[in-house]
Design an enzyme around this catalytic site. Structure first.
Site, mmCIF file in Angstrom:
data_model
loop_
_atom_site.group_PDB
_atom_site.id
_atom_site.type_symbol
_atom_site.label_atom_id
_atom_site.label_comp_id
_atom_site.label_asym_id
_atom_site.label_seq_id
_atom_site.Cartn_x
_atom_site.Cartn_y
_atom_site.Cartn_z
ATOM 1 N N SER A 1 0.638 -1.120 0.182
ATOM 2 C CA SER A 1 -0.071 -0.082 0.046
ATOM 3 C C SER A 1 1.025 1.186 -0.071
ATOM 4 O O SER A 1 2.078 1.085 0.407
ATOM 5 C CB SER A 1 -0.931 0.249 1.290
ATOM 6 O OG SER A 1 -1.339 1.366 1.329
ATOM 7 N N TYR B 1 -1.486 -0.359 10.385
ATOM 8 C CA TYR B 1 -1.516 -0.675 8.762
ATOM 9 C C TYR B 1 -0.065 -0.558 8.149
ATOM 10 O O TYR B 1 0.292 -1.065 7.298
ATOM 11 C CB TYR B 1 -2.824 0.074 8.281
ATOM 12 C CG TYR B 1 -3.107 -0.446 6.760
ATOM 13 C CD1 TYR B 1 -3.778 -1.504 6.522
ATOM 14 C CD2 TYR B 1 -2.660 0.497 5.734
ATOM 15 C CE1 TYR B 1 -4.026 -1.801 5.188
ATOM 16 C CE2 TYR B 1 -3.059 0.328 4.700
ATOM 17 C CZ TYR B 1 -3.603 -0.954 4.320
ATOM 18 O OH TYR B 1 -4.029 -1.371 2.950
ATOM 19 N N LYS C 1 2.508 -2.782 6.287
ATOM 20 C CA LYS C 1 2.731 -2.799 4.634
ATOM 21 C C LYS C 1 3.938 -2.369 4.766
ATOM 22 O O LYS C 1 4.631 -3.089 3.377
ATOM 23 C CB LYS C 1 1.622 -1.789 4.078
ATOM 24 C CG LYS C 1 0.244 -2.152 4.096
ATOM 25 C CD LYS C 1 0.087 -3.278 3.360
ATOM 26 C CE LYS C 1 -1.538 -3.888 3.320
ATOM 27 N NZ LYS C 1 -1.885 -4.863 2.580
HETATM 28 P P1 NAP Z 1 -11.651 -5.567 1.234
HETATM 29 O O1 NAP Z 1 -12.734 -5.199 0.032
HETATM 30 O O2 NAP Z 1 -11.872 -5.158 2.443
HETATM 31 O O3 NAP Z 1 -11.368 -7.202 1.208
HETATM 32 C C1 NAP Z 1 -10.426 -8.006 1.973
HETATM 33 C C2 NAP Z 1 -10.455 -9.154 1.489
HETATM 34 O O4 NAP Z 1 -9.489 -9.822 2.298
HETATM 35 C C3 NAP Z 1 -11.662 -10.020 1.641
HETATM 36 O O5 NAP Z 1 -11.602 -10.900 0.611
HETATM 37 C C4 NAP Z 1 -11.630 -10.647 2.958
HETATM 38 O O6 NAP Z 1 -12.151 -12.170 2.807
HETATM 39 C C5 NAP Z 1 -9.940 -10.994 3.124
HETATM 40 N N1 NAP Z 1 -9.621 -11.081 4.367
HETATM 41 C C6 NAP Z 1 -9.417 -10.279 5.304
HETATM 42 N N2 NAP Z 1 -8.793 -10.981 6.352
HETATM 43 C C7 NAP Z 1 -8.792 -12.144 6.170
HETATM 44 C C8 NAP Z 1 -8.417 -13.398 6.828
HETATM 45 N N3 NAP Z 1 -7.890 -13.127 7.928
HETATM 46 N N4 NAP Z 1 -8.430 -14.640 6.190
HETATM 47 C C9 NAP Z 1 -8.735 -14.714 4.955
HETATM 48 N N5 NAP Z 1 -8.923 -13.487 4.266
HETATM 49 C C10 NAP Z 1 -9.172 -12.464 4.807
HETATM 50 O O7 NAP Z 1 -10.032 -5.021 0.815
HETATM 51 P P2 NAP Z 1 -9.748 -4.273 -0.622
HETATM 52 O O8 NAP Z 1 -9.771 -2.726 -0.637
HETATM 53 O O9 NAP Z 1 -9.917 -5.035 -1.551
HETATM 54 O O10 NAP Z 1 -7.858 -4.579 -0.292
HETATM 55 C C11 NAP Z 1 -7.302 -5.528 -0.688
HETATM 56 C C12 NAP Z 1 -5.650 -5.483 -0.577
HETATM 57 O O11 NAP Z 1 -5.254 -4.358 -1.063
HETATM 58 C C13 NAP Z 1 -5.559 -5.322 1.067
HETATM 59 O O12 NAP Z 1 -4.167 -6.118 1.522
HETATM 60 C C14 NAP Z 1 -5.402 -3.813 1.242
HETATM 61 O O13 NAP Z 1 -4.607 -3.781 2.375
HETATM 62 C C15 NAP Z 1 -4.676 -3.417 -0.075
HETATM 63 N N6 NAP Z 1 -4.944 -2.086 -0.480
HETATM 64 C C16 NAP Z 1 -5.989 -1.585 -0.449
HETATM 65 C C17 NAP Z 1 -6.457 -0.106 -0.726
HETATM 66 C C18 NAP Z 1 -7.626 0.448 -1.105
HETATM 67 O O14 NAP Z 1 -7.688 1.721 -1.129
HETATM 68 N N7 NAP Z 1 -8.614 -0.381 -1.079
HETATM 69 C C19 NAP Z 1 -5.108 0.763 -1.017
HETATM 70 C C20 NAP Z 1 -3.809 -0.106 -0.707
HETATM 71 C C21 NAP Z 1 -3.957 -1.260 -0.470
HETATM 72 P P3 NAP Z 1 -13.899 -11.921 3.660
HETATM 73 O O15 NAP Z 1 -14.603 -11.332 2.371
HETATM 74 O O16 NAP Z 1 -14.114 -13.608 3.694
HETATM 75 O O17 NAP Z 1 -13.807 -11.284 4.921
#
Ligand code: NAP
Length: 259
Positions: free
Chosen positions: A154, A167, A171
Site C-alpha cells: 500500500s 497498517y 505494509k
Molecule cells: P476488502 O474489500 O476489504 O477485501 C478484503 C479481502 O481480504 C476479503 O476478501 C476478505 O475476505 C479477505 N480477508 C481479510 N482478512 C482475512 C483473513 N484473516 N483470512 C482470509 N481472508 C481475509 O479490501 P480491498 O480494499 O480489496 O484490499 C485488498 C488489499 O489491498 C488489502 O491488502 C489492502 O490492504 C490493500 N490495499 C487496498 C487499498 C484500497 O484503497 N482499497 C489501498 C492500498 C492497499 P472475506 O470477504 O472472507 O472477509
C-alpha cells in the site's frame, strides 16, 4: 468504469497452464485480480474466510466465463490454516505458479491512542499472514524452479498514513519481506515483487468519512480514486512470465499519490 477511464481495456497476458492463488479473492481488489488472472488463462485458487460465499461469488463468475477456479477458506492470520490451505491448493491443482497475497484488514486509530487489539490484529493478518503464505508457497515454487510472488502492499507502507500506525507498519514490513524473498528465492527462478495500490474504491475505503476522502483526493495528481481492475491489470503483468527480470520491486499504482 468511471468516465475518466473510458478507453480502458484490461491488458492481457498469457497465463495458460498456470495455477494462481489469490488471497482475499471474495471482494474488492482480490476479486478483480482473480477474475483477471482467470481471464488470462490461469486456474485460480480463490482464498477468503467463507467458502460458500466464494463459491457463489468469484469462483462462480470465473466458471461462468469458462475459466477454472476452486474456493479455499480459512483465516490467513493463523499459520496452521495457511499451511492447510496451501496443501489443499497443491492437492487440487498439482502446482502453484503464482501467489498473490492480497487479503488485508484495517483497524484505523490515532497511533498514541491505539489499543493493543487493533495493533495486533492488523500485524497478524497483514504482515504475519503474508509471511505464512510466502513461506508455504516458496517451498512449492522452489521445487518447481518457477514462481511469481506478488504481495499487495500500500502507499500507506511507503508514505505512512495518519491514523494507520498498525497498517502502515504492516505494509512497510510486507515491502521488506518482499525484498528478502526476492533475494532468497531468485536462485530457484522464483521472483518476489509488490504492488502498492493508492486509494482504490472497495469496501475498505467505502467506510471512510468524506473529509478523509477529500484529503486523500488532494494528494492524487490524477484527481480520481482507482478501480480494483486497475490494480489487477498491473498484478497480471508482474505475475506473468514476461516480468522475468523484475525482482524485489514495489510498483505503486496510485495515480501519482506517493510522489
Ligand atoms: P476488502 O474489500 O476489504 O477485501 C478484503 C479481502 O481480504 C476479503 O476478501 C476478505 O475476505 C479477505 N480477508 C481479510 N482478512 C482475512 C483473513 N484473516 N483470512 C482470509 N481472508 C481475509 O479490501 P480491498 O480494499 O480489496 O484490499 C485488498 C488489499 O489491498 C488489502 O491488502 C489492502 O490492504 C490493500 N490495499 C487496498 C487499498 C484500497 O484503497 N482499497 C489501498 C492500498 C492497499 P472475506 O470477504 O472472507 O472477509
Amino acid at each position: 468504469m468511471a468516465k475518466e477511464t473510458i478507453g480502458y481495456k484490461p491488458t492481457k497476458v498469457d497465463l495458460t497452464g498456470q495455477v494462481a492463488v489469490v488471497t482475499g479473492a471474495s471482494r474488492g481488489i482480490g476479486r478483480a485480480i482473480a477474475l483477471h488472472l482467470a481471464s488470462c488463462g490461469a486456474a485460480v485458487g480463490c482464498v477468503a474466510t467463507n467458502k460458500e460465499k466464494l463459491e457463489a461469488g468469484t469462483v462462480a463468475e470465473i466458471r461462468a466465463a469458462g475459466g477454472t477456479s476452486e474456493a479455499f477458506a480459512g483465516d490467513l492470520s493463523k499459520v496452521e490454516e495457511v499451511n492447510r490451505i496451501m496443501g489443499e491448493v497443491e492437492q487440487a491443482f498439482g502446482k502453484i505458479h503464482i501467489l498473490v497475497n492480497n487479503a488485508g484488514i484495517t483497524r484505523d486509530d490515532i497511533g498514541f491512542a491505539m489499543e493493543d487489539d487493533k495493533w495486533h490484529d492488523v500485524i497478524q493478518t497483514n504482515l504475519n499472514g503474508v509471511f505464512y503464505c510466502c513461506r508455504a508457497a516458496a517451498r512449492i515454487m522452489m521445487r518447481q524452479r518457477y514462481g511469481r510472488i506478488v504481495n499487495i502492499a500500500s502507499v500507506s507502507g511507503i508514505m505512512g498514513n495518519f491514523g494507520q500506525a498498525n497498517y502502515s507498519a504492516a505494509k512497510a514490513g510486507v515491502i521488506a519481506l518482499t525484498r528478502v524473498f526476492a533475494k532468497e528465492l531468485a536462485g530457484r527462478n522464483v521472483t518476489s515483487n509488490a504492488v502498492a495500490p493508492g486509494f482504490i474504491e472497495t469496501d475498505m475505503t467505502a467506510v471512510l468519512k468524506d473529509d478523509i476522502k477529500e484529503k486523500a483526493m488532494m494528494l492524487i495528481p490524477l484527481k480520481r480514486f482507482g478501480k480494483p481492475e486497475e490494480i489487477a491489470d498491473a498484478v497480471a503483468w508482474v505475475a506473468s512470465p514476461g516480468s522475468s527480470y523484475l525482482n524485489g520491486q514495489v510498483i505503486a499504482v496510485d495515480g501519482g499519490m506517493s510522489y
